[in-house]
Design an enzyme around this catalytic site. Structure first.
Site, PDB file in Angstrom:
ATOM      1  N   GLY A 169       0.836  -1.197   0.000  1.00 26.39           N
ATOM      2  CA  GLY A 169       0.000   0.000   0.000  1.00 26.39           C
ATOM      3  C   GLY A 169       0.865   1.238   0.000  1.00 26.39           C
ATOM      4  O   GLY A 169       1.948   1.254  -0.597  1.00 26.39           O
ATOM      5  N   GLU A 170       0.392   2.307   0.651  1.00 23.13           N
ATOM      6  CA  GLU A 170       1.116   3.590   0.734  1.00 23.13           C
ATOM      7  C   GLU A 170       1.263   4.286  -0.609  1.00 23.13           C
ATOM      8  O   GLU A 170       1.947   5.305  -0.716  1.00 23.13           O
ATOM      9  CB  GLU A 170       2.530   3.419   1.326  1.00 23.13           C
ATOM     10  CG  GLU A 170       2.602   2.862   2.721  1.00 23.13           C
ATOM     11  CD  GLU A 170       4.039   2.738   3.209  1.00 23.13           C
ATOM     12  OE1 GLU A 170       4.972   3.248   2.539  1.00 23.13           O
ATOM     13  OE2 GLU A 170       4.242   2.122   4.258  1.00 23.13           O
ATOM     14  N   GLY A 171       0.701   3.738  -1.680  1.00 29.18           N
ATOM     15  CA  GLY A 171       0.930   4.300  -3.007  1.00 29.18           C
ATOM     16  C   GLY A 171       2.233   3.854  -3.630  1.00 29.18           C
ATOM     17  O   GLY A 171       2.649   4.410  -4.660  1.00 29.18           O
TER      18      GLY A 171
END
Length: 338
Positions: free
Chosen positions: A304-306
């Site tokens: 995640g987190e981009g």
């Protein structure tokens, strides 16, 4: 006289036609055919250039102000043990982002991509979706959708969507199951690393959430009832970017669930989105197949987190640079194909 739903403006954004960019697409195709390379030899990079032109109306396409936006939120359902990490991680990771020490900071720095992180009240979890609605009301949900409009501030011309929040793969899975069909077992995955009985418990929680909203088909109402805040904000960002001709790079499973919500309103409303990668969450591939999209990368990631979005944005920047910076056969004095 009935009250107007707070969702009406967002439904209108989903239904609205985008500007006609056919001229930019035609110009991009024509230039691509004249560049100093065999036709099709850059593979999907050529399609990326055309996609950029189709969204922005710019020919040649360019990426000058890319930015990843990470939305952080907390989930009441996390207290059911659906994650390998405690909810205290949410605030701690926000501090890690601010200090520039997270994975997304490093990838954005390596590729020259801006980064914004939004705290969506991580100290106030949404409702436990196995028992109650995530958001208190339609108005609260709409306010969070509206918060996503901030993602396209600062003249962003390529937007990467990311998120952070313990328990959010459970929420994403429940949304996908409610909208696309299937059981908790179909949509549950390891998330932060749950296996065995914990994974089975996660699937049961998803089934409880979907059973609680059985019969509801409106995607925005399902968003209200299942949540979470980061997914609502990303859905709002997708709609805002569409209205402004900003290309969107969707990260992993949780970000894709936001696209599932928008797609359920209008399948054409995600035409300006490209999907960064196929994550290691097993159901992510299932969700993308339902949307009819193919990701750019497959690196076995599930952070995640981009992070996947940022990596794909480096690829998109390269595609635009090749198309705009490469010489044509005539410009370079190179003989073209016979």
């Amino acid at each position: 006289m009935t009250d107007r739903s707070p969702f009406e403006d967002f439904r209108a954004l989903a239904r609205a036609d985008r500007p006609d960019t056919a001229a930019a697409v035609a110009a991009t195709r024509a230039r691509e055919a004249q560049l100093t390379k065999p036709a099709g030899s850059l593979g999907r990079l050529e399609a990326i250039s055309e996609w950029l032109a189709s969204v922005t109306g710019r020919a040649p396409p360019a990426v000058d102000r890319p930015r990843v936006v990470v939305f952080a939120a907390s989930h009441g359902v996390a207290d059911r043990g659906v994650s390998a990490f405690p909810s205290s991680v949410n605030a701690q990771m926000l501090a890690n982002f601010r200090e520039g020490k997270a994975a997304i900071n490093q990838i954005c720095g390596a590729y020259g991509i801006g980064l914004s992180v939004f705290d969506l009240a991580v100290d106030v979890p949404t409702g436990d979706i196995a028992e109650v609605d995530a958001f208190a009301s339609e108005r609260d949900t709409a306010a969070t959708l509206a918060f996503g409009l901030e993602a396209i501030a600062n003249n962003v011309d390529l937007l990467g969507l990311g998120e952070m929040g313990i328990g959010n793969t459970t929420v994403a899975a429940a949304l996908c199951a409610a909208i696309l069909g299937g059981s908790g077992a179909d949509w549950a995955g390891p998330g932060t690393g749950v296996t065995g009985s914990a994974l089975a418990r996660k699937a049961e929680v998803i089934d409880l959430a979907v059973a609680r909203v059985a019969g509801e088909t409106d995607p925005f109402i399902l968003l209200q009832r299942i949540g979470g805040r980061e997914i609502a904000a990303m859905a709002g960002a997708i709609l805002a970017a569409r209205s402004q001709g900003v290309p969107v790079v969707v990260d992993g499973y949780v970000a894709t669930s936001a696209a599932v919500v928008v797609h359920a309103m209008n399948p054409a409303a995600i035409d300006h989105c490209i999907f960064a990668h196929r994550s290691a969450e097993p159901a992510h591939a299932r969700a993308m197949a339902a949307l009819g999209v193919e990701p750019l990368l497959d690196l076995g990631m599930r952070l995640g987190e981009g992070t996947g979005a940022a990596l794909a944005m480096g690829l998109i920047k390269a595609a635009a640079a090749c198309h705009s910076g490469m010489a044509t056969f005539a410009e370079a004095g190179v003989d073209g194909p016979a």
